[in-house]
Write an enzyme that holds these catalytic residues in place. Structure first.
Site, PDB file in Angstrom:
ATOM      1  CB  SER A 146      -0.840  -0.058   1.275  1.00 42.07           C
ATOM      2  OG  SER A 146      -1.302   1.199   1.666  1.00 42.07           O
ATOM      3  CE1 TYR A 159      -5.069  -1.860   4.752  1.00 44.43           C
ATOM      4  CE2 TYR A 159      -3.632   0.014   4.309  1.00 44.43           C
ATOM      5  CZ  TYR A 159      -4.453  -1.005   3.852  1.00 44.43           C
ATOM      6  OH  TYR A 159      -4.648  -1.176   2.496  1.00 44.43           O
TER       7      TYR A 159
END
Ligand code: NDP
Length: 256
Positions: A146, A159
């Protein structure tokens, strides 16, 4: 090298989280290049819809309900791919979730859920796929990082930690398995319009506008934007690419 470098005819792929969003975008790319695809997700109805969509486009496709947070489930899904399609060449560890909350408010069980679903699952999946790939003297593992593999995000500590870990996992597996002709690479998507980011836009004020302003391409990505990188990293065109972390982000990561 003769022939089409990106032809995946006769290859078999597993895509975890392949029933929607980025995973489905990648699955459609792989299927379009000729691979048979096993879609994995927890939701049977989403799985069935994604499988039908691939089949309607002429692909060999199957789906399986499984929770990738469980190591045994990863072994089961690899066995299912081999049983259904006879081999396993490509493992895309894409399943992922987020819980958006300031770090000081995070509960230990939420932290564990994010780390297990996003990071440990990729390790369990790659480990489960390894014997199948060894048997046929090669394979491709694609893991999904990401922008938070690179940058911090105030509302996504767990995350971000999981996605930073994904890049290091790819590097470690790449070095371990290069001699087995198994390439392991991470894709780092920018902001892609999916269920995950749709909830993000509801939960984080101004996110939509900030992404537009910060992305040089001037738009959100769409799942179809992820098809090409999946095909490249699954094909013999990438046989000397391993341990890389490749942004697919409309320039987000290089914008000052
Ligand atoms: P979606 O929410 O659209 O898709 C997530 C997928 O993961 C679904 O198919 C879901 O299926 C599956 N999934 C979640 N948990 C599990 C589990 N425990 N076991 C099996 N399957 C599971 O999100 P995206 O497509 O946006 O995200 C896909 C990946 O891309 C994630 O790893 C995410 O972190 C990453 N990513 C996304 C970005 C974006 O902008 N969208 C940016 C950067 C990275 P089901 O619900 O049926 O289980």
């Amino acid at each position: 090298m003769a022939g089409n470098l990106f032809d995946l005819s006769g290859r078999v792929a597993v895509v975890t989280g392949g029933n929607g969003g980025i995973g489905l975008g990648m699955a459609e790319g792989l299927a379009g290049a000729g691979a048979a695809v096993l879609i994995v997700g927890r939701d049977a109805a989403k799985n069935a819809a994604a499988e039908a969509r691939l089949r309607e486009a002429g692909a060999r496709a199957a789906s399986l309900v499984a929770d990738v947070a469980d190591p045994a489930e990863n072994r089961r899904l690899v066995a299912a791919a081999e049983e259904r399609f006879g081999r396993l060449d490509i493992f895309v560890a894409n399943a992922g979730i987020n819980i958006r909350r300031p770090p000081e408010k995070y509960l230990p069980e939420e932290w564990n859920t994010i780390l297990t679903t996003n990071l440990s699952s990729a390790f369990y999946g790659a480990q489960a796929a390894h014997p199948a790939m060894l048997k046929q003297k090669g394979g491709k593992v694609i893991v999904i990082g990401s922008m938070t593999s690179i940058f911090g995000a105030s509302f996504a500590a767990a995350y971000s930690a999981s996605k930073g870990g994904i890049v290091q996992l790819a590097r470690a597996l790449a070095t371990a398995w290069a001699r087995d002709n198994i390439q392991v690479n991470a894709v780092l998507p920018g902001w892609i319009d999916t269920d995950l980011t749709r909830t993000g836009r509801n939960e984080v004020d101004g996110l939509h506008e900030r992404v537009l302003a910060r992305t040089p391409a001037g738009r959100w990505g769409v799942p179809e934007d992820m098809a090409g990188i999946a095909v490249f990293l699954a094909s013999r065109g990438s046989d000397f690419v391993t341990g890389a972390a490749i942004p697919v982000d409309g320039g987000y990561a290089v914008q000052a």
